[in-house]
Design a protein around this motif. Sequence first.
Motif: not given
Lengths: 419, 419
Positions: A65, A68-69, A72, B43, B72, B75-76, B79-80, B96
């Motif tokens: 993970e 993945a983060v 980006s 976010m 993107s 995607n962030v 993962g978070l 994703q």
Amino acid sequence: MPLLVMKFGGTSVADLARIRNAAAKVKAEVARGYDVIVIVSAMSGKTNELVGWVNETSPLYDAREYDAVVSSGENVTAGLMALTLQEMDVPARSWQGWQVPIQTTSAHGAARFVDIPRKNLDAKFAEGFRVAVIAGFQGVSAEGRITTLGRGGSDTTAVAFAAAFDAERCDIYTDVDGIYTTDPRITSKARKLDKISFEEMLELASLGAKVLQTRSVELAMRYKVRLRVLSSFDETDETSGTLVCDEDEIMESKVVSGVAYSREEAKLTLVTVEDRPGIAAAIFGPLSEAGVNVDMIVQNISEKNYRGNEKAVTDMTFSCPVDQVGRARKALEAARDAGSISYETLEVDTDAAKVSVVGIGMRSHAGVAARMFSALADEGVNIKVIATSEIKISVLIDRKYMELAVQALHDAFELDKAG
Amino acid sequence: MPLLVMKFGGTSVADLARIRNAAAKVKAEVARGYDVIVIVSAMSGKTNELVGWVNETSPLYDAREYDAVVSSGENVTAGLMALTLQEMDVPARSWQGWQVPIQTTSAHGAARFVDIPRKNLDAKFAEGFRVAVIAGFQGVSAEGRITTLGRGGSDTTAVAFAAAFDAERCDIYTDVDGIYTTDPRITSKARKLDKISFEEMLELASLGAKVLQTRSVELAMRYKVRLRVLSSFDETDETSGTLVCDEDEIMESKVVSGVAYSREEAKLTLVTVEDRPGIAAAIFGPLSEAGVNVDMIVQNISEKNYRGNEKAVTDMTFSCPVDQVGRARKALEAARDAGSISYETLEVDTDAAKVSVVGIGMRSHAGVAARMFSALADEGVNIKVIATSEIKISVLIDRKYMELAVQALHDAFELDKAG
């Protein structure tokens, strides 16, 4: 068509204006007739922001993970760079790792390249696209998960693409204009090198000249990828920067090419260690597991031997970065408590620095060590530890003499004079 | 295991604390025995930042690169969110679009789903993973390029996954706690609905109750996906929010479910248009091409006919958002200049607002229109245009009476009273 790889680091793509500046350099190479593969880092600060979020979310994060983060950031730059090039009428397309696909191992956070198939990019170049913009630092595992190569991995991405696509050269654009004979902040006599061999660059990089990631230089050496380091903030042409290349390409006959240093070194000595086969492994195994980067290692005969011990004993001295001393001490004490090693005391000197002279010319020239030691002696610099390799001589000295030693060695080997 | 889809919008994942809050809601559903597919937005603010960069880089951007950049943000978050769930001991993995893969058309920026194969996710659920976190708003084209669904597309992603995975329900977590009989800012008597039918929700959504993206409701209606709208900022349980569902599930017998409004409407009338087959197409074709969202359309007999014109003529009235009036005028003038339509004058009234009553009960109840018109007449509100559908009656009125009209209709249909 001849092909060039151009890599732009985080400060070179820090904002839209800098991305435009970088794109202009790409366009200039396209105008010279090159197809170009551009490797981009994340806009500076972005990766740190993402890493910060991951760490705050999960201190012992799942590396899948994490990857993945943090990958980006490069994806964003790649798309913006492609758009910027298109605005300049350069046919460009962005590629994320999985789209190429950049096949890597599954070692998340520290993945290694398995293969970079040419098929997809070659097809786009054949369609008339002149530039492929690649998100650096990332790939995809056989399981279809995103991987990253570890920090600084974009340099390695650039070299890997240069190797896979038989690039004429791999230009690494950064915030310095080349490789210097030593740090210009320490002596104004420092001179930019036109060329340097892979081997020398490796020794300089690992010693603290943090311009190129060590792994990328290793990879370049293995595949004979000609690397050029140059500044994205200057006007540049074919002769800018420093070319890192095979030594066959280097005509200069300098014995020493550069003086490197590392400021925050510690010297640790295990006094009166049992001298038996396997003792080095018993000491340095636990240190390695604890993540201590041991650098120089010297084994002396212990004074005790002269005092007539029945058992053969020795002293073991090594150096490591100052901030790893605590970890080293803990690992050694644990090994002693577990009975795998024994020693009387652990002497720690945290006031050391390392200075090295590096040059492929040493191979064929005798007397380099003598010249180095006498130059240091002339300045009254005491040497604590010496370590040598085929193309490098390193000494550990008192930190307060570090600048003085670098200046003296730079003068002694006349590094301010070209060729 | 029964499966739930939970979708969290941008404000619900705006920072790490809110992501934790959302993750706690997911964990609660896992504890109730559900496997969960979580759909996340970027976010809040992130997508706007990315879109801003793209627009600044390239005003007429390549939609493929736009999609690569703006996707993107999701995607962030994905993962978070996976990391946060793992920290809470919930086995979770992020996905994703290309990893699922979420197959879409190649209409970049406005892609439509082609297929969401279950294979990869099902395999992970079978391995013991309880949660799949999906980056919303994105997919991958047959060409292997990243696509996006357009703004608000994460709602549609959620519904599509709920349909593909036969989810028991699709919970849309947002910053409001449900669907109201009307805007609570206009009347404090507005009441949260426990249930509302897809058809009613569609009429309310397109009329300005901007809680759910229209396309997601259409998709939910087609695949009979039970949608629940609820707040991520409140404590929630199985009865929270509003359920949007098939009308068979709704026992209430209200004739009208809600009063919707749209404040910035304009009324345009083409005076003395030739009345011939194809005239409507000749007028509204060019308007549609110019991107004018024509809403209500009314065709009157022109006064001129009474004055004995040899040619049959008519007046054509329509409404559109105020900020599209300029575009509409230009398109109509261009069509007149091209000779495809003719009219004497274009009358424009930019002081209008639309108020609508919506309810599936209208189908079986007569007299709703009469009750609406008399409620408005009692308040002295003049009606400019009327349009009706099977479950909706809309009127265009002077903007200054809009709040008054909404309050009067809310009272007239006793919407403050349940059932």
